[in-house]
Design a protein around this motif. Structure first.
Motif, PDB file in Angstrom:
ATOM      1  N   UNK A 100       0.929  -1.275  -0.741  1.00 31.98           N
ATOM      2  CA  UNK A 100      -0.022   0.067  -0.580  1.00 31.98           C
ATOM      3  C   UNK A 100       0.755   1.096  -0.160  1.00 31.98           C
ATOM      4  N   UNK A 101       2.132   0.850   0.787  1.00 31.56           N
ATOM      5  CA  UNK A 101       2.677   2.524   0.684  1.00 31.56           C
ATOM      6  C   UNK A 101       3.561   2.761  -0.005  1.00 31.56           C
ATOM      7  N   UNK A 102       3.967   1.517  -1.355  1.00 37.45           N
ATOM      8  CA  UNK A 102       4.713   1.559  -2.081  1.00 37.45           C
ATOM      9  C   UNK A 102       3.859   2.326  -3.590  1.00 37.45           C
ATOM     10  N   UNK A 103       2.429   1.947  -3.123  1.00 38.80           N
ATOM     11  CA  UNK A 103       1.670   2.530  -4.471  1.00 38.80           C
ATOM     12  C   UNK A 103       1.155   3.806  -3.929  1.00 38.80           C
ATOM     13  N   UNK A 104       1.385   4.019  -2.687  1.00 42.37           N
ATOM     14  CA  UNK A 104       1.083   6.156  -1.697  1.00 42.37           C
ATOM     15  C   UNK A 104       1.917   6.806  -3.100  1.00 42.37           C
ATOM     16  N   UNK A 105       3.535   5.465  -2.625  1.00 38.11           N
ATOM     17  CA  UNK A 105       4.759   6.830  -3.150  1.00 38.11           C
ATOM     18  C   UNK A 105       4.577   7.171  -4.969  1.00 38.11           C
ATOM     19  N   UNK A 106       3.880   6.669  -5.621  1.00 47.68           N
ATOM     20  CA  UNK A 106       3.904   7.421  -6.912  1.00 47.68           C
ATOM     21  C   UNK A 106       2.436   8.108  -6.535  1.00 47.68           C
ATOM     22  N   UNK A 107       2.042   8.414  -5.859  1.00 46.78           N
ATOM     23  CA  UNK A 107       1.154   9.341  -5.697  1.00 46.78           C
ATOM     24  C   UNK A 107       0.156   9.738  -6.838  1.00 46.78           C
ATOM     25  N   UNK A 108      -0.872   8.504  -6.922  1.00 55.39           N
ATOM     26  CA  UNK A 108      -1.447   7.960  -7.872  1.00 55.39           C
ATOM     27  C   UNK A 108      -2.801   9.397  -7.694  1.00 55.39           C
ATOM     28  N   UNK A 109      -3.499   9.706  -8.605  1.00 55.40           N
ATOM     29  CA  UNK A 109      -4.477  11.024  -8.046  1.00 55.40           C
ATOM     30  C   UNK A 109      -5.755   9.859  -8.882  1.00 55.40           C
ATOM     31  N   UNK A 110      -6.979  10.406  -8.345  1.00 56.90           N
ATOM     32  CA  UNK A 110      -8.555   9.863  -8.894  1.00 56.90           C
ATOM     33  C   UNK A 110      -8.275  10.774 -10.639  1.00 56.90           C
TER      34      UNK A 110
END
Length: 260
Positions: free
Chosen positions: A181-191
């Motif tokens: 989850x943290x790894x995905x957060x680090x990608x700064x994915x936006x809606x």
């Protein structure tokens, strides 16, 4: 043409690549009824398609007694994998059903069916479980997320190994999930809204590699992406779909799901 024989064709009304890969039948059944007082012998059932996204289907009925109906099932129609995978937009196709008795045409009817784009999920009304088909744990982009996850585990002072359930320790499993989850957060994915579509039900789904590379996605896109990463880690994710208000979704985005 005459009215001594009638035909009823049952379909799902839609077909896409995911449904074909999961052996969902294009035609569920064909019911043929003899409305006359005489038996009818040697009936040939023919089903064809326009455009030719499936091979024509034929079935011979030796005899149909008077005032009797029979059901042809299963109707084993071979659908073109290449055709469905190549679709980038929905198209309306036609199924034509013909009944022949020798040279006499007894019935000739048609029905429309929607052929969906390869990345289009049919929604909650037609086999919602097919959302799982968009989980792609073997894509290289997903492997990159797991590499970042191991860095987080190391940063937290934990064993950086991705071992799935091998440890038989629930806390270790939770740490792996948190690291992904943290790894995905680090990608700064936006809606971002779903890709353009003209469907009233379901939506087009961005595949995980697209979410990771383009750094954007919907709630469904992100759920599928996270599930792909967990599956790649040897964990068994479950996607649940629940109807919530826009206010609740906004609250989740702000407080609980920063990657959305």
């Amino acid at each position: 043409m005459n009215d001594k024989v009638s035909v009823q064709v049952v379909t799902f009304g839609a077909m896409n690549f995911a449904m074909q890969q999961n052996y969902v039948p294009l035609v569920r059944s064909v019911t043929i009824k003899n409305n006359s007082d005489e038996e009818i012998k040697d009936i040939m059932l023919k089903i064809s398609f326009e455009p030719e996204f499936a091979k024509p289907f034929t079935h011979r009925i030796e005899v149909l007694p008077p005032h009797t109906e029979i059901e042809v099932s299963p109707v084993n129609i071979i659908v073109s994998t290449e055709f469905l995978f190549s679709l980038t937009e929905r198209i309306v196709a036609q199924i034509s059903v013909q009944l022949l008795c020798g040279e006499e045409e007894l019935v000739n009817v048609g029905d429309n069916i929607d052929l969906l784009a390869y990345d289009e999920w049919s929604g909650c009304y037609i086999m919602p479980e097919l959302i799982a088909d968009f989980v792609t744990p073997n894509h290289p982009a997903v492997s990159g997320i797991l590499k970042i996850a191991t860095d987080y585990l190391r940063k937290w002072g934990k064993d950086p190994s991705i071992t799935g359930y091998q440890s038989r320790n629930a806390d270790v499993v939770k740490l792996q999930m948190a690291a992904v989850y943290a790894a995905l957060q680090s990608k700064n994915i936006v809606y971002n809204n779903p890709p353009a579509s003209f469907e009233k039900a379901g939506q087009r789904v961005r595949l995980p590699y697209s979410v990771i590379e383009q750094k954007q996605g919907t709630c469904i896109d992100l759920a599928v992406t996270y599930a792909s990463c967990l599956e790649a880690a040897g964990l068994f994710p479950l996607i649940m779909i629940k109807k919530v208000t826009h206010t609740a979704v906004a609250a989740l985005k702000r407080k609980l799901l920063p990657i959305v």
